[in-house]
Design an enzyme around this catalytic site. Structure first.
Site, PDB file in Angstrom:
ATOM      1  N   GLY A  18       0.785  -1.246   0.000  1.00 16.90           N
ATOM      2  CA  GLY A  18       0.000   0.000   0.000  1.00 16.90           C
ATOM      3  C   GLY A  18       0.810   1.286   0.000  1.00 16.90           C
ATOM      4  O   GLY A  18       0.311   2.330   0.420  1.00 16.90           O
ATOM      5  N   ASN A  20       1.733   3.031  -2.612  1.00 14.44           N
ATOM      6  CA  ASN A  20       1.114   3.948  -3.577  1.00 14.44           C
ATOM      7  C   ASN A  20      -0.192   4.522  -3.017  1.00 14.44           C
ATOM      8  O   ASN A  20      -0.490   5.700  -3.197  1.00 14.44           O
ATOM      9  CB  ASN A  20       0.862   3.246  -4.917  1.00 14.44           C
ATOM     10  CG  ASN A  20       2.112   3.208  -5.775  1.00 14.44           C
ATOM     11  OD1 ASN A  20       2.553   4.230  -6.285  1.00 14.44           O
ATOM     12  ND2 ASN A  20       2.723   2.027  -5.907  1.00 14.44           N
ATOM     13  N   LYS A  71     -17.165 -13.932  -9.702  1.00 14.22           N
ATOM     14  CA  LYS A  71     -16.425 -12.671  -9.732  1.00 14.22           C
ATOM     15  C   LYS A  71     -17.399 -11.493  -9.842  1.00 14.22           C
ATOM     16  O   LYS A  71     -17.206 -10.447  -9.232  1.00 14.22           O
ATOM     17  CB  LYS A  71     -15.473 -12.689 -10.938  1.00 14.22           C
ATOM     18  CG  LYS A  71     -14.500 -11.550 -10.956  1.00 14.22           C
ATOM     19  CD  LYS A  71     -13.443 -11.782 -12.017  1.00 14.22           C
ATOM     20  CE  LYS A  71     -12.425 -10.680 -12.009  1.00 14.22           C
ATOM     21  NZ  LYS A  71     -11.286 -10.945 -12.867  1.00 14.22           N
ATOM     22  N   MET A  96      -3.876  -6.746  -7.210  1.00 14.06           N
ATOM     23  CA  MET A  96      -3.310  -7.825  -8.010  1.00 14.06           C
ATOM     24  C   MET A  96      -4.350  -8.718  -8.703  1.00 14.06           C
ATOM     25  O   MET A  96      -4.052  -9.852  -9.061  1.00 14.06           O
ATOM     26  CB  MET A  96      -2.370  -8.690  -7.154  1.00 14.06           C
ATOM     27  CG  MET A  96      -1.244  -7.895  -6.510  1.00 14.06           C
ATOM     28  SD  MET A  96      -0.351  -6.806  -7.673  1.00 14.06           S
ATOM     29  CE  MET A  96       0.713  -8.015  -8.459  1.00 14.06           C
ATOM     30  N   ARG A  97      -5.545  -8.207  -8.902  1.00 19.19           N
ATOM     31  CA  ARG A  97      -6.562  -8.969  -9.628  1.00 19.19           C
ATOM     32  C   ARG A  97      -6.970  -8.224 -10.887  1.00 19.19           C
ATOM     33  O   ARG A  97      -6.941  -7.006 -10.915  1.00 19.19           O
ATOM     34  CB  ARG A  97      -7.825  -9.126  -8.778  1.00 19.19           C
ATOM     35  CG  ARG A  97      -7.726 -10.200  -7.804  1.00 19.19           C
ATOM     36  CD  ARG A  97      -8.889 -10.209  -6.845  1.00 19.19           C
ATOM     37  NE  ARG A  97      -8.456 -10.979  -5.706  1.00 19.19           N
ATOM     38  CZ  ARG A  97      -8.513 -12.293  -5.653  1.00 19.19           C
ATOM     39  NH1 ARG A  97      -9.084 -12.964  -6.637  1.00 19.19           N
ATOM     40  NH2 ARG A  97      -8.039 -12.947  -4.616  1.00 19.19           N
ATOM     41  N   HIS A 115       1.571   1.194 -12.997  1.00 16.47           N
ATOM     42  CA  HIS A 115       2.261  -0.011 -13.458  1.00 16.47           C
ATOM     43  C   HIS A 115       3.771   0.251 -13.506  1.00 16.47           C
ATOM     44  O   HIS A 115       4.191   1.291 -14.026  1.00 16.47           O
ATOM     45  CB  HIS A 115       1.753  -0.422 -14.847  1.00 16.47           C
ATOM     46  CG  HIS A 115       2.365  -1.695 -15.323  1.00 16.47           C
ATOM     47  ND1 HIS A 115       1.947  -2.931 -14.855  1.00 16.47           N
ATOM     48  CD2 HIS A 115       3.392  -1.929 -16.171  1.00 16.47           C
ATOM     49  CE1 HIS A 115       2.692  -3.873 -15.417  1.00 16.47           C
ATOM     50  NE2 HIS A 115       3.568  -3.295 -16.221  1.00 16.47           N
TER      51      HIS A 115
HETATM   52  C1  GRF Z   1       3.863  -1.323  -7.354  1.00 19.14           C
HETATM   53  O1  GRF Z   1       5.116  -1.573  -7.921  1.00 19.14           O
HETATM   54  C2  GRF Z   1       2.817  -1.151  -8.429  1.00 19.14           C
HETATM   55  O2  GRF Z   1       3.305  -0.527  -9.578  1.00 19.14           O
HETATM   56  C3  GRF Z   1       2.475  -2.578  -8.748  1.00 19.14           C
HETATM   57  O3  GRF Z   1       2.494  -3.244  -7.507  1.00 19.14           O
HETATM   58  C4  GRF Z   1       3.342  -2.535  -6.610  1.00 19.14           C
HETATM   59  C5  GRF Z   1       2.511  -2.166  -5.425  1.00 19.14           C
HETATM   60  O4  GRF Z   1       3.242  -1.535  -4.419  1.00 19.14           O
HETATM   61  N1  GRF Z   1       1.216  -2.638  -9.440  1.00 19.14           N
HETATM   62  P1  GRF Z   1       2.501  -0.834  -3.212  1.00 19.14           P
HETATM   63  O5  GRF Z   1       1.531  -1.845  -2.630  1.00 19.14           O
HETATM   64  O6  GRF Z   1       1.793   0.378  -3.736  1.00 19.14           O
HETATM   65  O7  GRF Z   1       3.564  -0.468  -2.220  1.00 19.14           O
END
Ligand code: GRF
Length: 206
Positions: A18, A20, A71, A96-97, A115
């Site tokens: 988390g 980001n 889903k 991640m889905r 990404h």
């Molecule tokens: C990041 O590298 C994002 O680009 C990718 O998964 C990672 C997540 O990191 N999709 P965080 O959970 O935000 O620390």
């Protein structure tokens, strides 16, 4: 379509650490991004993102995908919570889905993904490792709207970084992550300020 006078509500999807999510949420709380925090939804009960949300006073909920027959039912539950918070934008911050076409259409051009590569290179999982394996000299990160493909939606911002000879996947991922936080914050700020227009595949920044 975007009303500059109304504060937008930004909600989040995350599966893990988390960082980001925190980068964007910090700026909302500090008033740097003029928006209201909505809700954080995670698909993992032990996601570290939950602690970060609690510290920031942002509501969060674990929705167990396995608890639903399909889903579609699982995502209906997500939509119910997002709508409860009158969500304008959803940040997929390390979620991640793969989202289904239904939810993508429901929030068309309102779900933003971060990404860790310069798209369209290295789509899908382990983008940093894909970059090392391929031997590219430059990689980076991309923010984009989620569409029906995997990491194929209209690109908002990108930032490039050099791949060094001594880079491992970890050192590279760490450097990319710092840039991810910057472009994600900037993208959400632009959106909430009504400065982003989507024309087909093209994102125009005013
Ligand atoms: C990041 O590298 C994002 O680009 C990718 O998964 C990672 C997540 O990191 N999709 P965080 O959970 O935000 O620390």
């Amino acid at each position: 379509m975007l009303n500059k006078k109304t504060k937008k509500t930004v909600s989040f999807l995350a599966s893990g650490r988390g960082s980001n999510f925190k980068a964007v949420a910090d700026k909302i709380i500090s008033g740097n991004i003029k928006a209201t925090p909505g809700i954080l939804i995670c698909d993992k009960p032990d996601a570290a993102a939950f602690e970060k949300a609690a510290k920031l006073g942002i509501d969060s909920i674990f929705i167990d995908p396995k608890a639903f027959a399909s889903k579609a039912d699982y995502e209906k539950e997500m939509i119910k919570h997002f709508d409860r918070y009158k969500t304008d934008y959803i940040v997929a911050a390390g979620y991640m889905r793969i989202l289904s076409d239904e939810i993508i259409q429901h929030y068309k051009n309102r779900i933003i993904n971060i990404h860790p590569s310069l798209l369209p290179a290295f789509q899908g999982r382990d983008a940093q490792n894909q970059a090392i394996e391929y031997g590219v000299k430059i990689t980076g990160c991309t923010t984009h709207f989620i569409d029906e493909g995997t990491d194929t939606g209209p690109i908002i911002l990108q930032r490039a970084i050099n791949v060094n000879k001594k880079d491992t996947v970890h050192t590279l991922a760490d450097r990319i992550l710092k840039e991810e936080h910057k472009i994600l914050v900037k993208s959400i700020k632009l959106l909430c300020d009504g400065k982003i227009e989507v024309r087909g595949r093209h994102v125009i920044i005013h």
